[in-house]
Design a protein around this motif. Structure first.
Motif, PDB file in Angstrom:
ATOM      1  N   LEU A 137     -13.217   3.472   5.100  1.00 22.54           N
ATOM      2  CA  LEU A 137     -11.875   3.233   5.165  1.00 22.54           C
ATOM      3  C   LEU A 137     -11.194   2.418   3.981  1.00 22.54           C
ATOM      4  O   LEU A 137     -11.976   1.260   3.869  1.00 22.54           O
ATOM      5  CB  LEU A 137     -11.734   2.189   6.426  1.00 22.54           C
ATOM      6  N   VAL A 138     -10.319   2.683   3.357  1.00 20.80           N
ATOM      7  CA  VAL A 138      -9.863   2.039   2.176  1.00 20.80           C
ATOM      8  C   VAL A 138      -8.380   1.406   2.514  1.00 20.80           C
ATOM      9  O   VAL A 138      -7.526   2.109   3.124  1.00 20.80           O
ATOM     10  CB  VAL A 138      -9.735   3.005   1.244  1.00 20.80           C
ATOM     11  N   ALA A 139      -8.304   0.212   2.259  1.00 18.23           N
ATOM     12  CA  ALA A 139      -6.878  -0.397   2.568  1.00 18.23           C
ATOM     13  C   ALA A 139      -6.366  -0.640   1.416  1.00 18.23           C
ATOM     14  O   ALA A 139      -6.984  -1.296   0.368  1.00 18.23           O
ATOM     15  CB  ALA A 139      -7.308  -1.862   3.377  1.00 18.23           C
ATOM     16  N   VAL A 140      -5.054  -0.308   1.079  1.00 16.04           N
ATOM     17  CA  VAL A 140      -4.227  -0.385  -0.111  1.00 16.04           C
ATOM     18  C   VAL A 140      -3.040  -1.447   0.343  1.00 16.04           C
ATOM     19  O   VAL A 140      -2.142  -1.147   1.597  1.00 16.04           O
ATOM     20  CB  VAL A 140      -3.646   0.865  -0.605  1.00 16.04           C
ATOM     21  N   VAL A 141      -3.078  -2.679  -0.351  1.00 14.89           N
ATOM     22  CA  VAL A 141      -1.932  -3.513  -0.012  1.00 14.89           C
ATOM     23  C   VAL A 141      -0.836  -3.356  -0.715  1.00 14.89           C
ATOM     24  O   VAL A 141      -0.780  -3.415  -2.101  1.00 14.89           O
ATOM     25  CB  VAL A 141      -2.630  -5.009  -0.183  1.00 14.89           C
ATOM     26  N   GLY A 142       0.454  -3.069  -0.107  1.00  6.65           N
ATOM     27  CA  GLY A 142       1.577  -2.936  -0.894  1.00  6.65           C
ATOM     28  C   GLY A 142       2.480  -4.186  -0.410  1.00  6.65           C
ATOM     29  O   GLY A 142       2.360  -4.823   0.797  1.00  6.65           O
ATOM     30  N   TYR A 143       3.800  -4.416  -1.072  1.00  6.10           N
ATOM     31  CA  TYR A 143       4.803  -5.299  -0.736  1.00  6.10           C
ATOM     32  C   TYR A 143       6.080  -4.826  -1.592  1.00  6.10           C
ATOM     33  O   TYR A 143       6.056  -3.841  -2.310  1.00  6.10           O
ATOM     34  CB  TYR A 143       4.146  -6.667  -1.145  1.00  6.10           C
ATOM     35  N   ASP A 144       7.152  -5.505  -1.241  1.00  5.95           N
ATOM     36  CA  ASP A 144       8.292  -5.203  -1.861  1.00  5.95           C
ATOM     37  C   ASP A 144       8.241  -5.466  -3.515  1.00  5.95           C
ATOM     38  O   ASP A 144       7.759  -6.344  -3.685  1.00  5.95           O
ATOM     39  CB  ASP A 144       9.534  -6.251  -1.460  1.00  5.95           C
ATOM     40  N   GLY A 145       8.500  -4.337  -4.286  1.00  6.54           N
ATOM     41  CA  GLY A 145       8.507  -4.548  -5.416  1.00  6.54           C
ATOM     42  C   GLY A 145       7.146  -4.055  -6.083  1.00  6.54           C
ATOM     43  O   GLY A 145       6.837  -4.157  -7.351  1.00  6.54           O
ATOM     44  N   ALA A 146       6.319  -3.320  -5.188  1.00  7.90           N
ATOM     45  CA  ALA A 146       4.976  -2.782  -5.660  1.00  7.90           C
ATOM     46  C   ALA A 146       5.494  -1.560  -6.580  1.00  7.90           C
ATOM     47  O   ALA A 146       6.441  -0.995  -6.162  1.00  7.90           O
ATOM     48  CB  ALA A 146       4.168  -2.393  -4.250  1.00  7.90           C
ATOM     49  N   GLU A 147       4.477  -1.254  -7.283  1.00 11.33           N
ATOM     50  CA  GLU A 147       4.742   0.162  -8.155  1.00 11.33           C
ATOM     51  C   GLU A 147       4.084   1.424  -7.498  1.00 11.33           C
ATOM     52  O   GLU A 147       2.902   1.317  -6.846  1.00 11.33           O
ATOM     53  CB  GLU A 147       3.896  -0.080  -9.510  1.00 11.33           C
ATOM     54  N   LEU A 148       4.874   2.377  -7.212  1.00 12.45           N
ATOM     55  CA  LEU A 148       4.274   3.515  -6.442  1.00 12.45           C
ATOM     56  C   LEU A 148       3.293   4.124  -7.128  1.00 12.45           C
ATOM     57  O   LEU A 148       2.322   4.652  -6.510  1.00 12.45           O
ATOM     58  CB  LEU A 148       5.549   4.496  -6.258  1.00 12.45           C
ATOM     59  N   ILE A 149       3.411   4.065  -8.479  1.00 13.72           N
ATOM     60  CA  ILE A 149       2.227   4.833  -9.296  1.00 13.72           C
ATOM     61  C   ILE A 149       0.791   4.267  -8.835  1.00 13.72           C
ATOM     62  O   ILE A 149      -0.092   4.790  -8.548  1.00 13.72           O
ATOM     63  CB  ILE A 149       2.521   4.858 -10.804  1.00 13.72           C
ATOM     64  N   ASP A 150       1.051   2.859  -8.815  1.00 11.16           N
ATOM     65  CA  ASP A 150      -0.390   2.074  -8.371  1.00 11.16           C
ATOM     66  C   ASP A 150      -0.848   2.723  -7.290  1.00 11.16           C
ATOM     67  O   ASP A 150      -2.141   2.856  -7.113  1.00 11.16           O
ATOM     68  CB  ASP A 150      -0.166   0.651  -8.375  1.00 11.16           C
ATOM     69  N   ILE A 151       0.101   2.936  -6.068  1.00 10.63           N
ATOM     70  CA  ILE A 151      -0.495   3.207  -4.876  1.00 10.63           C
ATOM     71  C   ILE A 151      -0.777   4.875  -4.751  1.00 10.63           C
ATOM     72  O   ILE A 151      -1.974   5.049  -4.068  1.00 10.63           O
ATOM     73  CB  ILE A 151       0.636   2.979  -3.824  1.00 10.63           C
ATOM     74  N   ALA A 152       0.083   5.655  -5.390  1.00 11.27           N
ATOM     75  CA  ALA A 152      -0.142   7.003  -5.099  1.00 11.27           C
ATOM     76  C   ALA A 152      -1.465   7.454  -6.086  1.00 11.27           C
ATOM     77  O   ALA A 152      -1.938   8.532  -5.679  1.00 11.27           O
ATOM     78  CB  ALA A 152       1.202   7.860  -5.586  1.00 11.27           C
ATOM     79  N   CYS A 153      -1.754   6.873  -7.287  1.00 11.16           N
ATOM     80  CA  CYS A 153      -2.797   7.348  -7.937  1.00 11.16           C
ATOM     81  C   CYS A 153      -4.210   7.172  -7.063  1.00 11.16           C
ATOM     82  O   CYS A 153      -4.957   7.890  -6.933  1.00 11.16           O
ATOM     83  CB  CYS A 153      -3.150   6.432  -9.091  1.00 11.16           C
ATOM     84  N   VAL A 154      -4.086   5.929  -6.398  1.00 14.67           N
ATOM     85  CA  VAL A 154      -5.417   5.918  -5.273  1.00 14.67           C
ATOM     86  C   VAL A 154      -5.254   6.803  -4.198  1.00 14.67           C
ATOM     87  O   VAL A 154      -6.427   7.378  -3.954  1.00 14.67           O
ATOM     88  CB  VAL A 154      -5.319   4.521  -4.913  1.00 14.67           C
ATOM     89  N   THR A 155      -4.171   6.838  -3.464  1.00  8.64           N
ATOM     90  CA  THR A 155      -4.107   7.649  -2.315  1.00  8.64           C
ATOM     91  C   THR A 155      -4.331   9.153  -2.531  1.00  8.64           C
ATOM     92  O   THR A 155      -5.094   9.892  -1.725  1.00  8.64           O
ATOM     93  CB  THR A 155      -3.068   7.580  -1.460  1.00  8.64           C
ATOM     94  N   THR A 156      -3.952   9.570  -3.695  1.00  8.93           N
ATOM     95  CA  THR A 156      -3.960  11.100  -4.204  1.00  8.93           C
ATOM     96  C   THR A 156      -5.425  11.413  -4.721  1.00  8.93           C
ATOM     97  O   THR A 156      -5.745  12.277  -4.189  1.00  8.93           O
ATOM     98  CB  THR A 156      -2.977  11.371  -5.224  1.00  8.93           C
TER      99      THR A 156
END
Length: 321
Positions: free
Chosen positions: A5-24
């Motif tokens: 189980l991997v938790a990725v913390v996001g917030y207003d102004g987060a960078e989409l690439i940062d999140i998508a690189c991990v999840t993809t």
């Protein structure tokens, strides 16, 4: 363990690439690598609300950060232009601190390191972040050992990565740690990553040129260096060429280039060597000579130390013959 189980913390102004690189990347490990223990990623946002991104998009699918409970295999905090507001948000910081205690390993992408630092999770640890924000982070958190150079750094169960697309390098490294090098290479091929960069490789692209310095003396010396890389470029020689003292030379370079004359000359020689390695079939001793290195071995040591890859491997990867 049935899943990671991997938790990725996001917030207003987060960078989409940062999140998508991990999840993809983790999703590809599940789909194409048939991970023995599959990943399940969960985006955590304040209140579970959609988060607004700097590009004007909104990202849905978040789970409430406040209600998330572990254990988590990995907690990752994304970076982005909103990182300062996130690091100043006591709710985000408190829950990141709590979830870190419930996670096997903790990681940050880019400026997400600032949130971890605000939570007190980086004190006494060697970390990295986006090169542009490294100085500011070091000033705000003097107990954190900030190294702006590497792509990513592991310090115990803590992993911090550099800017934006370094999230891919971090993700592939995590996959290799969990499932071995064969799985990591398979995912890298599907991601079309030509060469997996080692963590100690410098963040700044080998071919990223800085703008010309505004000072006339420094600008003239920069041109002199690039025009004669195989010559005497010692501080004494450069000072004599400009008609100034070595002390004044060093002060000018530090002010306008952010490095000493010796550091600048070494970097210029390494960048020129990289160009020759990628674009010519010159033998290694000839490349070393043209760029002012005493021998091919001296070039190899300097190149490997700076970029985390031997010159011969760099040439193979970038088209040199």
């Amino acid at each position: 363990m049935d899943e990671r189980l991997v938790a990725v913390v996001g917030y207003d102004g987060a960078e989409l690439i940062d999140i998508a690189c991990v999840t993809t990347s983790l999703g590809m490990a599940n789909k194409y690598g048939c991970a023995r223990v599959p990943y399940r990623t969960r985006l955590l946002t304040p209140g579970g609300r959609p988060i607004s991104l700097p590009t004007g998009l909104a990202l849905l699918g978040g789970h409430p950060l406040e209600r998330a409970t572990g254990p988590f295999d990995t907690l990752l905090v994304a970076g982005g232009l909103g990182h300062e507001e996130a690091a100043a948000n006591p709710l985000i910081v408190a829950h990141v601190r709590r979830l870190a205690r419930e996670s096997r390993r903790v990681a940050s992408i880019c400026t997400g390191a600032g949130v971890l630092a605000a939570a007190g999770l980086l004190d006494g640890r060697r970390v990295t972040t986006h090169w542009r924000y490294a100085g500011d982070m070091a000033a705000r958190h003097p107990d954190v050992i900030v190294d702006p150079d590497p792509i990513y750094i592991r310090d115990g169960n803590l992993i911090t990565s550099a800017g934006v697309t370094s999230a891919l390098d971090l993700s592939v490294a995590l996959i290799e740690e969990d499932h071995g090098p064969d799985m990591a290479r398979l995912v890298a091929r599907h991601l079309v990553i030509y060469l997996q960069r080692p963590g100690n490789q410098a963040q700044m692209s080998i071919f990223t040129a800085a703008p010309p310095p505004g000072n006339d003396v420094v600008r003239g010396l920069v041109e002199h260096v690039h025009a004669g890389l195989d010559g005497d470029l010692s501080a004494a020689a450069l000072a004599a060429h400009a008609g100034i003292s070595v002390r004044h030379l060093t002060r000018l370079f530090l002010t306008h280039l952010g490095r000493t004359p010796a550091q600048f000359v070494k970097q210029a020689r390494l960048e020129a060597a990289a160009h020759l390695l990628a674009g010519t079939s010159l033998p290694m001793p000839a490349v070393a000579a043209r760029c002012g290195f005493g021998s091919a071995e001296t070039l190899r040591q300097a190149f490997t130390s700076r970029y985390g890859i031997a010159p011969s491997r760099y040439r193979q990867a970038h088209g040199g013959h």
